[in-house]
Design a protein around this motif. Structure first.
Motif, mmCIF file in Angstrom:
data_model
loop_
_atom_site.group_PDB
_atom_site.id
_atom_site.type_symbol
_atom_site.label_atom_id
_atom_site.label_comp_id
_atom_site.label_asym_id
_atom_site.label_seq_id
_atom_site.Cartn_x
_atom_site.Cartn_y
_atom_site.Cartn_z
ATOM 1 N N THR A 46 41.804 31.538 65.935
ATOM 2 C CA THR A 46 42.119 30.454 65.012
ATOM 3 C C THR A 46 41.079 29.361 65.167
ATOM 4 O OG1 THR A 46 44.487 30.914 65.173
ATOM 5 C CG2 THR A 46 43.840 28.767 64.302
ATOM 6 N N GLU A 162 47.988 28.579 64.675
ATOM 7 C CA GLU A 162 48.129 28.849 63.241
ATOM 8 C C GLU A 162 49.341 28.153 62.628
ATOM 9 O OE1 GLU A 162 48.229 33.059 62.650
ATOM 10 O OE2 GLU A 162 46.047 33.233 62.636
ATOM 11 N N HIS A 163 50.158 27.483 63.434
ATOM 12 C CA HIS A 163 51.447 26.983 62.964
ATOM 13 C C HIS A 163 51.436 25.464 62.847
ATOM 14 C CE1 HIS A 163 52.620 31.049 63.754
ATOM 15 N NE2 HIS A 163 52.454 30.914 65.066
ATOM 16 N N ASN A 192 51.267 26.051 56.829
ATOM 17 C CA ASN A 192 51.177 27.507 56.967
ATOM 18 C C ASN A 192 52.573 28.053 57.249
ATOM 19 O OD1 ASN A 192 50.340 30.128 57.207
ATOM 20 N ND2 ASN A 192 49.339 29.874 59.181
ATOM 21 N N GLN A 194 55.688 30.437 57.691
ATOM 22 C CA GLN A 194 55.716 31.831 58.138
ATOM 23 C C GLN A 194 56.477 32.731 57.179
ATOM 24 O OE1 GLN A 194 53.775 32.571 61.048
ATOM 25 N NE2 GLN A 194 53.229 30.538 60.305
ATOM 26 N N THR A 195 57.414 32.151 56.418
ATOM 27 C CA THR A 195 58.204 32.935 55.471
ATOM 28 C C THR A 195 58.405 32.144 54.188
ATOM 29 O OG1 THR A 195 60.345 32.059 56.214
ATOM 30 C CG2 THR A 195 59.469 33.996 57.395
ATOM 31 N N GLU A 217 48.077 27.374 46.104
ATOM 32 C CA GLU A 217 47.903 28.640 46.806
ATOM 33 C C GLU A 217 46.444 29.073 46.702
ATOM 34 O OE1 GLU A 217 52.175 30.967 46.319
ATOM 35 O OE2 GLU A 217 50.544 31.369 44.920
ATOM 36 N N GLU A 220 42.174 33.586 49.542
ATOM 37 C CA GLU A 220 41.834 34.236 50.803
ATOM 38 C C GLU A 220 42.430 33.538 52.029
ATOM 39 O OE1 GLU A 220 37.692 34.996 51.199
ATOM 40 O OE2 GLU A 220 37.519 35.985 49.255
ATOM 41 N N TYR A 221 43.335 32.601 51.815
ATOM 42 C CA TYR A 221 43.929 31.879 52.938
ATOM 43 C C TYR A 221 45.445 31.884 52.788
ATOM 44 C CZ TYR A 221 39.196 30.216 53.775
ATOM 45 O OH TYR A 221 37.842 30.155 54.003
ATOM 46 N N LYS A 222 46.136 31.997 53.921
ATOM 47 C CA LYS A 222 47.599 31.963 53.911
ATOM 48 C C LYS A 222 48.118 30.536 53.781
ATOM 49 C CE LYS A 222 47.800 34.032 57.876
ATOM 50 N NZ LYS A 222 48.360 34.606 59.138
ATOM 51 N N ASN A 223 47.289 29.563 54.091
ATOM 52 C CA ASN A 223 47.722 28.162 54.033
ATOM 53 C C ASN A 223 48.130 27.775 52.621
ATOM 54 O OD1 ASN A 223 45.809 28.576 56.286
ATOM 55 N ND2 ASN A 223 46.273 26.429 56.726
ATOM 56 N N ASN A 259 44.215 30.218 43.918
ATOM 57 C CA ASN A 259 44.949 31.276 43.222
ATOM 58 C C ASN A 259 45.861 30.688 42.143
ATOM 59 O OD1 ASN A 259 46.005 33.912 42.692
ATOM 60 N ND2 ASN A 259 47.786 33.375 43.920
#
Length: 265
Positions: A46, A162-163, A192, A194-195, A217, A220-223, A259
């Protein structure tokens, strides 16, 4: 970012410190300098922040570029509160925009809250944070609970690995953020979740305190970046970002990295 993860090896390590909050390590290759925090062996690397060596004012990562979206609607006098220093990317670009471009008129107040004094020291030594920048070395939740000032830009980018920090799910935190806000304040939050359930619960909570939300959104990133305000945020859209002079100059590809942008008003 993928290449930097591949380059996060001992041969590129330039500094490592043990702190009360775990080890901090700084790496460097020919183009970039970056910082990582402690992580478990089975977890992906990370990267907490990146600085371009040739153009340190550049904000490299699209998620971090979105923390500047308050610039889509110019403000004559800025009163800025940044929760979470990292590698001082937000501070570097704000001072650069003020001192070298027409995009920012006046920064009246600019404070950063950082719990780890080692992070603050490394940001000054290795990541071009001005030594006279106003830093409060304390927990962001505690600072906000006692804050008596008002800000028109509040950025929240506080992670442990990451959290994001769990206090972001506390109702009292958002009450205090609202109390420290002016009528037109924009609050920009890097998350970020988690669910999907975690995100939904957070949106329900925040909606009790802010009338308008924009949720961004990335491809290429979950954030997820959330922008909060008491007034409409419909101007935050891909077309505005693509055609904004400040983003054309400092984040010309940001609109391609997004996105979707969802609005709740």
């Amino acid at each position: 970012m993928r290449q930097l993860k591949n380059d996060t090896i001992e041969a590129n390590q330039i500094k490592s410190e043990q702190t009360d909050f775990g080890p901090i390590t700084v790496f460097q290759n020919q183009q970039y300098r970056w910082l990582t925090l402690a992580q478990k062996k089975d977890e992906d690397i990370t990267i907490q922040g990146v600085m371009c060596l040739v153009h340190p004012e550049q904000v490299i990562v699209p998620v971090n570029q979105c923390m500047l979206l308050f610039l889509l609607k110019p403000v004559n006098t800025l009163n800025i509160l940044n929760l979470g220093l990292g590698t001082a990317g937000f501070e570097r670009i704000m001072y650069h925009l003020q001192n070298h471009t027409p995009y920012i008129n006046i920064i009246n107040t600019f404070s950063t809250i950082e719990i780890n004094p080692n992070i603050a020291s490394i940001a000054t030594q290795l990541f071009n944070l001005p030594s006279n920048h106003n830093i409060h070395l304390q927990c962001a939740e505690q600072y906000i609970s006692k804050c008596t000032a008002n800000f028109n830009v509040i950025t929240i980018d506080i992670f442990s690995g990451e959290h994001h920090q769990p206090f972001l799910t506390n109702d009292s935190f958002w009450q205090n953020i609202n109390r420290c806000s002016e009528p037109n304040t924009q609050v920009i939050v890097n998350l970020n979740p988690q669910t999907g359930q975690e995100l939904q619960a957070l949106l329900v909570l925040i909606r009790q305190h802010f009338k308008c939300l924009a949720l961004i959104e990335f491809n290429e990133y979950k954030n997820i970046v959330l922008i909060l305000c008491q007034h409409t945020l419909m101007h935050i859209n891909v077309d505005e970002i693509q055609n904004s002079p400040v983003f054309i100059n400092f984040a010309p590809d940001l609109y391609k990295s997004i996105n979707n942008i969802y609005h709740i008003e």
